[in-house]
Design a protein around this motif. Structure first.
Motif, PDB file in Angstrom:
ATOM      1  N   GLU A  33       1.059  -0.250  -2.415  1.00 16.01           N
ATOM      2  CA  GLU A  33       2.199   0.522  -1.915  1.00 16.01           C
ATOM      3  C   GLU A  33       1.916   2.008  -2.045  1.00 16.01           C
ATOM      4  OE1 GLU A  33       6.802   1.301  -3.251  1.00 16.01           O
ATOM      5  OE2 GLU A  33       6.136  -0.797  -3.081  1.00 16.01           O
ATOM      6  N   ARG A  34       2.337   2.753  -1.039  1.00 17.06           N
ATOM      7  CA  ARG A  34       2.174   4.203  -1.068  1.00 17.06           C
ATOM      8  C   ARG A  34       3.085   4.818  -2.121  1.00 17.06           C
ATOM      9  NH1 ARG A  34       4.540   8.940   0.563  1.00 17.06           N
ATOM     10  NH2 ARG A  34       3.403  10.421   1.883  1.00 17.06           N
TER      11      ARG A  34
ATOM     12  N   LEU B  32       1.254   7.018   6.377  1.00 23.68           N
ATOM     13  CA  LEU B  32       2.279   6.074   5.930  1.00 23.68           C
ATOM     14  C   LEU B  32       3.554   6.799   5.511  1.00 23.68           C
ATOM     15  CD1 LEU B  32       0.141   3.570   3.829  1.00 23.68           C
ATOM     16  CD2 LEU B  32       1.551   2.985   5.813  1.00 23.68           C
TER      17      LEU B  32
ATOM     18  N   HIS C  54      -2.511   7.884   3.281  1.00 21.85           N
ATOM     19  CA  HIS C  54      -1.286   8.276   2.590  1.00 21.85           C
ATOM     20  C   HIS C  54      -0.431   9.160   3.499  1.00 21.85           C
ATOM     21  CE1 HIS C  54       1.187  10.504  -0.372  1.00 21.85           C
ATOM     22  NE2 HIS C  54       1.075   9.414  -1.119  1.00 21.85           N
TER      23      HIS C  54
ATOM     24  N   LEU D 229      -2.206   8.034  -5.301  1.00 24.20           N
ATOM     25  CA  LEU D 229      -1.707   7.881  -3.939  1.00 24.20           C
ATOM     26  C   LEU D 229      -1.120   6.504  -3.683  1.00 24.20           C
ATOM     27  CD1 LEU D 229      -4.709   9.549  -2.065  1.00 24.20           C
ATOM     28  CD2 LEU D 229      -2.512  10.606  -2.657  1.00 24.20           C
ATOM     29  N   PHE D 230      -1.700   5.468  -4.322  1.00 24.50           N
ATOM     30  CA  PHE D 230      -1.296   4.082  -4.090  1.00 24.50           C
ATOM     31  C   PHE D 230      -1.231   3.324  -5.412  1.00 24.50           C
ATOM     32  CE2 PHE D 230      -3.178   5.407  -0.086  1.00 24.50           C
ATOM     33  CZ  PHE D 230      -2.279   4.924   0.845  1.00 24.50           C
TER      34      PHE D 230
ATOM     35  N   LEU E 247      -0.081  -0.648   2.314  1.00 29.84           N
ATOM     36  CA  LEU E 247      -1.479  -0.649   2.734  1.00 29.84           C
ATOM     37  C   LEU E 247      -2.057  -2.043   2.531  1.00 29.84           C
ATOM     38  CD1 LEU E 247      -4.149   0.858   3.509  1.00 29.84           C
ATOM     39  CD2 LEU E 247      -4.451   1.277   1.047  1.00 29.84           C
TER      40      LEU E 247
ATOM     41  N   GLN F 155       4.064  11.804  -3.112  1.00 31.24           N
ATOM     42  CA  GLN F 155       3.024  12.816  -3.202  1.00 31.24           C
ATOM     43  C   GLN F 155       2.817  13.220  -4.656  1.00 31.24           C
ATOM     44  OE1 GLN F 155       0.925  14.136  -1.238  1.00 31.24           O
ATOM     45  NE2 GLN F 155       1.618  13.933   0.857  1.00 31.24           N
TER      46      GLN F 155
END
Length: 259
Positions: free
Chosen positions: A254-255, A130, A127, A181-182, A136, A258
């Motif tokens: 996908e990221r 990227l 994370h 995160l994803f 990812l 935060q």
């Protein structure tokens, strides 16, 4: 704190880069379209190949025109990658500590590797590397055990697994549960095969398995003897060219921002 490389990976892959290079299949051409459409791997993209090994998957990524950086912790594997792909930057690093700046990658891929470092620390490090909304990708060539002789090969090698992380257990998916995160993983599947001699697609392939490569020589020889005995049971294994069947499973995510 950075987790150490699993002993089976460190010892096995250090001793077997030649078997790995000969025995592991390449990746299906259909992945090129998937890389473009699902991950945006194309000219101008900054792509990281994490756990790149000898560069089997890196070679496919290089064909897309993207700027590819390979990260591989095992020195012997990384040296083989640099030898075959001198234009690719190959860095020493682990999934938990990549020598890359924050947000420096558009896409991060792991081929035949993520199960070795499937934990929250690695996911956070991916994370970090990227960019926002980066992609990812996780890819595995999975042996097609609907084929009788492939299932017989699996029966021979499975008792040696020990505590080595394995794709087939599905344990690698756990870090993606209850995380922010994803996005959820999306799966695409592609039929694939590896054509070659018995020595290449069976003997070298099995000898490149980390926990087999890490065995004492006498036990490796015993495994080879059992594999060769399969030629007496399965006529297909006596052909001059054998097509070893695989299914390539490709996961994408996908990221997220935060948490």
């Amino acid at each position: 704190m950075t987790e150490p490389i699993h002993d089976a990976a460190q010892r096995g892959y250090t001793s077997a880069p030649d078997s790995y290079q000969r025995g592991r299949p390449e990746y299906p051409q259909a992945l090129l379209a998937w890389l473009d459409a699902q991950l945006g791997v194309r000219e101008g993209a900054r792509v990281v190949d994490l756990g790149a090994g000898t560069g089997k998957f890196t070679k496919l990524l290089e064909r897309t025109g993207a700027t590819v950086t390979a990260v591989e912790p095992v020195d012997a594997m990384r040296a083989r990658l640099s030898e075959s792909l001198p234009a690719v930057q190959a860095l020493a690093g682990t999934a938990q500590a990549m020598p890359l700046a924050d947000g420096s990658a558009d896409v991060l891929l792991c081929a035949q590797a993520f199960h070795w470092f499937a934990n929250g620390q690695a996911l956070h490090e991916m994370h970090r590397v990227l960019r926002p909304a980066g992609r990812l990708g996780l890819v595995w060539n999975v042996r097609d055990e609907s084929c009788d002789w492939v299932a017989a090969i699996t029966e021979i090698i499975t008792p040696y697994e020990g505590d080595a992380p394995r794709f087939h257990t599905g344990q690698w998916k756990r870090p993606f549960e209850n995380q922010a995160l994803f996005t959820p993983l999306r799966l695409a599947e592609f039929p694939h095969s590896h054509a070659g001699s018995f020595e290449q697609v069976v003997i070298d392939r099995v000898l490149s398995v980390s926990f087999i490569a890490a065995l004492p020589q006498s036990e490796r020889e015993a495994v080879q003897a059992r594999l060769r005995a399969l030629q007496q049971r399965f006529a297909a294994l006596c052909e001059p060219v054998i097509n070893f069947p695989y299914v390539t499973q490709a996961f994408s995510a996908e990221r997220l921002a935060q948490p």
